[in-house]
Design a protein around this motif. Sequence first.
Motif, PDB file in Angstrom:
ATOM      1  N   GLN A  15      34.119  57.188  44.804  1.00 24.87           N
ATOM      2  CA  GLN A  15      34.192  57.002  46.260  1.00 24.87           C
ATOM      3  C   GLN A  15      35.241  55.956  46.612  1.00 24.87           C
ATOM      4  OE1 GLN A  15      32.596  58.787  48.767  1.00 24.87           O
ATOM      5  NE2 GLN A  15      34.067  57.664  49.981  1.00 24.87           N
ATOM      6  N   PHE A  16      35.301  54.867  45.838  1.00 23.53           N
ATOM      7  CA  PHE A  16      36.304  53.843  46.089  1.00 23.53           C
ATOM      8  C   PHE A  16      37.702  54.420  45.891  1.00 23.53           C
ATOM      9  CE2 PHE A  16      39.066  50.341  44.625  1.00 23.53           C
ATOM     10  CZ  PHE A  16      39.065  49.588  45.801  1.00 23.53           C
ATOM     11  N   LEU A  32      43.556  50.960  39.238  1.00 30.22           N
ATOM     12  CA  LEU A  32      42.494  51.116  40.233  1.00 30.22           C
ATOM     13  C   LEU A  32      41.148  50.666  39.659  1.00 30.22           C
ATOM     14  CD1 LEU A  32      42.118  51.933  43.133  1.00 30.22           C
ATOM     15  CD2 LEU A  32      41.719  54.269  42.364  1.00 30.22           C
ATOM     16  N   GLN A  33      40.914  50.942  38.392  1.00 29.43           N
ATOM     17  CA  GLN A  33      39.668  50.506  37.748  1.00 29.43           C
ATOM     18  C   GLN A  33      39.587  48.983  37.727  1.00 29.43           C
ATOM     19  OE1 GLN A  33      37.045  52.647  36.392  1.00 29.43           O
ATOM     20  NE2 GLN A  33      36.045  50.678  36.659  1.00 29.43           N
ATOM     21  N   LYS A  34      40.715  48.312  37.484  1.00 30.39           N
ATOM     22  CA  LYS A  34      40.756  46.834  37.511  1.00 30.39           C
ATOM     23  C   LYS A  34      40.399  46.315  38.904  1.00 30.39           C
ATOM     24  CE  LYS A  34      44.471  45.494  34.507  1.00 30.39           C
ATOM     25  NZ  LYS A  34      45.749  44.821  34.469  1.00 30.39           N
ATOM     26  N   ILE A  35      41.004  46.934  39.915  1.00 31.75           N
ATOM     27  CA  ILE A  35      40.724  46.534  41.300  1.00 31.75           C
ATOM     28  C   ILE A  35      39.244  46.706  41.588  1.00 31.75           C
ATOM     29  CG2 ILE A  35      41.150  47.091  43.738  1.00 31.75           C
ATOM     30  CD1 ILE A  35      44.029  47.956  42.801  1.00 31.75           C
ATOM     31  N   TYR A  36      38.710  47.858  41.217  1.00 31.13           N
ATOM     32  CA  TYR A  36      37.283  48.163  41.450  1.00 31.13           C
ATOM     33  C   TYR A  36      36.383  47.147  40.736  1.00 31.13           C
ATOM     34  CZ  TYR A  36      32.862  50.701  41.395  1.00 31.13           C
ATOM     35  OH  TYR A  36      31.536  51.059  41.535  1.00 31.13           O
ATOM     36  N   ASP A  37      36.696  46.867  39.482  1.00 28.89           N
ATOM     37  CA  ASP A  37      35.876  45.930  38.703  1.00 28.89           C
ATOM     38  C   ASP A  37      35.866  44.535  39.316  1.00 28.89           C
ATOM     39  OD1 ASP A  37      35.326  47.981  36.917  1.00 28.89           O
ATOM     40  OD2 ASP A  37      36.763  47.285  35.394  1.00 28.89           O
ATOM     41  N   ASN A  38      36.934  44.158  40.026  1.00 26.61           N
ATOM     42  CA  ASN A  38      37.030  42.824  40.623  1.00 26.61           C
ATOM     43  C   ASN A  38      36.473  42.727  42.036  1.00 26.61           C
ATOM     44  OD1 ASN A  38      38.162  41.416  38.435  1.00 26.61           O
ATOM     45  ND2 ASN A  38      40.155  42.325  38.869  1.00 26.61           N
TER      46      ASN A  38
END
Length: 170
Positions: A15-16, A32-38
């Motif tokens: 969704q993100f 994008l996974q890094k952004i999401y994890d943070n």
Amino acid sequence: MARRIAQFYKVSFAQFQEGFVDSFGPTEEQELQKIYDNIKLPKRATAGSAGYDFYAPVSITLEPGKMIKIPTGIRVEMESDWVLKCYPRSGLGFKYRLQLNNTVGIIDSDYFYSDNEGHIFAKLTNDTNEERTVEIAAGTGFMQGIFVEYGITVDDNVTTVRNGGFGSTN
């Protein structure tokens, strides 16, 4: 003591990703996974704060007169008869005239169960009269949400159920 009536969560990565790509264009999945994890869940700055600060998922530069749609990666589950009202952080509004495009964001209690997981977005405009550029670093608070209890009229008999995001109720 204030009642505890809500809980913040992240939306799913899928969704993100959908919201992020819609706002910022294609992005490498690993980045994008890094952004999401943070992504940080909203928090109050002090015990006396009414507002929960929402944090920018990426660094944002907003030139005078420009607007941006920010996918926060956040959803909120709250008790019925409560609403989350979202406003720009006071300092950003005062210094830069940073505005939410809908003036006040209203997150209804049933939004959590929408097809988009209740993903909260913020659309901001730098409405400065002083030609000042707004710079918001990733992880910095840019919006605040305040929970408010509300009532309904004695003759209210609405039974419609939400299924969708912004503007989905009509």
